[in-house]
Design a protein around this motif. Structure first.
Motif, short mmCIF file in Angstrom:
data_model
loop_
_atom_site.label_atom_id
_atom_site.label_comp_id
_atom_site.label_asym_id
_atom_site.label_seq_id
_atom_site.Cartn_x
_atom_site.Cartn_y
_atom_site.Cartn_z
N VAL A 38 0.85 -1.19 0.00
CA VAL A 38 0.00 0.00 0.00
C VAL A 38 0.89 1.25 0.00
N ASN A 39 0.33 2.37 -0.42
CA ASN A 39 1.03 3.66 -0.43
C ASN A 39 0.57 4.51 0.74
N SER A 40 1.48 5.35 1.21
CA SER A 40 1.13 6.27 2.29
C SER A 40 2.03 7.51 2.18
N THR A 41 1.65 8.58 2.88
CA THR A 41 2.47 9.80 2.90
C THR A 41 2.88 10.12 4.33
N ILE A 42 4.09 10.59 4.48
CA ILE A 42 4.63 10.93 5.79
C ILE A 42 5.38 12.26 5.66
N THR A 43 5.06 13.22 6.53
CA THR A 43 5.75 14.51 6.52
C THR A 43 6.84 14.51 7.58
N VAL A 44 8.05 14.86 7.16
CA VAL A 44 9.20 14.82 8.06
C VAL A 44 10.00 16.11 7.94
N PRO A 45 10.71 16.51 9.01
CA PRO A 45 11.59 17.69 8.92
C PRO A 45 12.83 17.38 8.10
N ILE A 46 13.44 18.43 7.55
CA ILE A 46 14.68 18.27 6.79
C ILE A 46 15.85 18.62 7.71
N TYR A 47 16.78 17.69 7.84
CA TYR A 47 17.97 17.92 8.63
C TYR A 47 19.12 18.30 7.71
N SER A 48 20.10 19.01 8.27
CA SER A 48 21.30 19.33 7.50
C SER A 48 22.47 18.54 8.06
N MET A 49 23.34 18.08 7.17
CA MET A 49 24.52 17.32 7.56
C MET A 49 25.76 18.00 6.98
N ASN A 50 26.87 17.87 7.70
CA ASN A 50 28.16 18.38 7.24
C ASN A 50 28.14 19.90 6.99
N ALA A 51 27.38 20.63 7.82
CA ALA A 51 27.36 22.09 7.69
C ALA A 51 28.73 22.64 8.10
N PRO A 52 29.29 23.56 7.31
CA PRO A 52 30.61 24.10 7.65
C PRO A 52 30.55 24.94 8.92
N GLU A 53 31.60 24.90 9.72
CA GLU A 53 31.65 25.68 10.96
C GLU A 53 31.76 27.17 10.63
N GLY A 54 31.15 27.99 11.50
CA GLY A 54 31.25 29.44 11.33
C GLY A 54 30.27 30.00 10.33
N TYR A 55 29.22 29.26 10.00
CA TYR A 55 28.22 29.73 9.06
C TYR A 55 26.81 29.53 9.62
N GLN A 56 25.94 30.44 9.30
CA GLN A 56 24.52 30.28 9.60
C GLN A 56 23.84 29.60 8.42
N VAL A 57 23.00 28.61 8.72
CA VAL A 57 22.31 27.85 7.68
C VAL A 57 20.83 28.23 7.67
N GLU A 58 20.35 28.66 6.51
CA GLU A 58 18.94 28.98 6.34
C GLU A 58 18.39 28.15 5.19
N MET A 59 17.32 27.37 5.47
CA MET A 59 16.69 26.56 4.43
C MET A 59 15.36 27.15 4.02
N GLU A 60 15.13 27.23 2.71
CA GLU A 60 13.89 27.79 2.19
C GLU A 60 12.69 26.96 2.62
N VAL A 61 12.88 25.63 2.69
CA VAL A 61 11.82 24.71 3.11
C VAL A 61 12.35 23.91 4.30
N ARG A 62 11.52 23.74 5.33
CA ARG A 62 11.96 23.07 6.54
C ARG A 62 11.44 21.64 6.68
N GLU A 63 10.48 21.24 5.86
CA GLU A 63 9.95 19.88 5.91
C GLU A 63 9.47 19.45 4.54
N VAL A 64 9.42 18.14 4.33
CA VAL A 64 8.95 17.58 3.06
C VAL A 64 7.99 16.43 3.35
N THR A 65 7.20 16.11 2.35
CA THR A 65 6.28 14.97 2.45
C THR A 65 6.81 13.85 1.57
#
Length: 313
Positions: A38-65
């Motif tokens: 069967v098919n289903s949909t799940i909404t989850v937050p987006i995590y960031s990995m390997n972000a460089p030190e000394g930078y602020q990270v801003e994502m246009e979208v914070r979650e996806v389905t």
């Protein structure tokens, strides 16, 4: 003995193979009927990995389905937290980056679709800046007293934040309320980063967040409105003359001891040279003030008007 066993397996071999295939197909049919995909949909937050030190990270979208498929029974043994979405920032640079959304799902699940396959991620460097302090006095001292001076325990502070936010900070302001005090006092004052229009700049960390200010209060003082005299020296260019000299403001309300104010009839500006000038002189100058005299500002604007002498006909 071995030959009889081999003969047993070889006897009617095609029929036996067909029977096994039929059993597998039947098992798959029964399992599909009893535990279909069967098919289903799940909404989850987006995590960031390997972000460089000394930078602020801003994502246009914070979650996806996520649209996923799996046997029906598989959904009973998983939680939403078992599904992950992330962006890998290992190759991202300062500015805007278009990053693919990657997923991690439990075994047996298939990702059919991600609602936002790519997201825009903005990296901005975190920078520091040391700024001098702008202490603003509010309110008034009590009757018969005046603020002589303020003594901050620090004359600068460090601000930290994203590059764009730090560049907006024009002043680091602290507000000291006088609160009708008539004696010396100390007060903790919070420091606030403001832009050129007086608005608070967000995303800024100030260190220290507050400072201690000692306020020195004079007692037994009076106020007097005294005119300002523009003092100048030298002569304009040939065929030019001084037509007038005025200060803005023309008078100042000063504060001081009664006997001191009694002998003050005017306040001189610092000396202004007009040697050789051929046009009006407009500038800001300091006032020459005796010790113990308090004024709203120690600088005034002056204008010395220069006219050309008309020749006789």
């Amino acid at each position: 003995m071995m030959n009889s066993i081999q003969n047993l397996f070889r006897r009617n071999l095609p029929a036996k193979i067909m029977a096994i295939i039929g059993a597998v197909v039947m098992w798959g049919f029964v399992m599909n009927e009893q535990n279909p995909s069967v098919n289903s949909t799940i909404t989850v937050p987006i995590y960031s990995m390997n972000a460089p030190e000394g930078y602020q990270v801003e994502m246009e979208v914070r979650e996806v389905t996520l649209r996923v498929r799996a046997p029906r029974a598989s959904f009973t043994s998983v939680k939403d937290d078992d599904f992950k979405a992330y962006v890998d920032l290992a190759e991202a640079t300062e500015g805007k980056n278009d990053i693919k959304v990657r997923t991690v799902v439990p075994q047996g699940f298939e990702v059919l679709e991600v609602s936002v396959p790519h997201v825009q991620v903005t990296l901005e460097a975190i920078i520091e800046k040391v700024m001098s302090l702008d202490i603003q006095v509010t309110g008034n001292t009590g009757a018969g007293s005046a603020l002589e001076r303020i003594i901050p325990d620090k004359d600068s502070a460090k601000i930290t934040g994203p590059r764009s936010a730090v560049s907006k900070v024009a002043r680091l302001v602290g507000y000291l309320p006088l609160a009708n005090n008539t004696t010396d006092f100390k007060s903790k004052v919070k420091l606030t980063p403001l832009d050129g229009d007086g608005n608070i700049v967000g995303s800024i960390v100030v260190v220290p967040q507050e400072i201690e200010i000692t306020a020195k209060i004079m007692n037994g003082v009076e106020k007097k409105l005294i005119p300002i005299k523009v003092v100048y020296s030298g002569t304009p260019a040939r065929k030019f003359v001084v037509a007038g000299a005025v200060a803005q403001p023309e008078r100042l309300e000063v504060i001081g001891k009664k006997d001191q104010l009694a002998n003050m009839n005017e306040i001189n500006t610092e000396m202004i040279s007009i040697d050789g000038v051929q046009e009006d002189v407009n500038k800001e100058v300091n006032l020459e003030l005796p010790d113990g005299i308090i004024v709203p500002s120690k600088r005034v604007s002056v204008k010395i008007s220069i006219n050309k002498v008309l020749q006789d006909k």
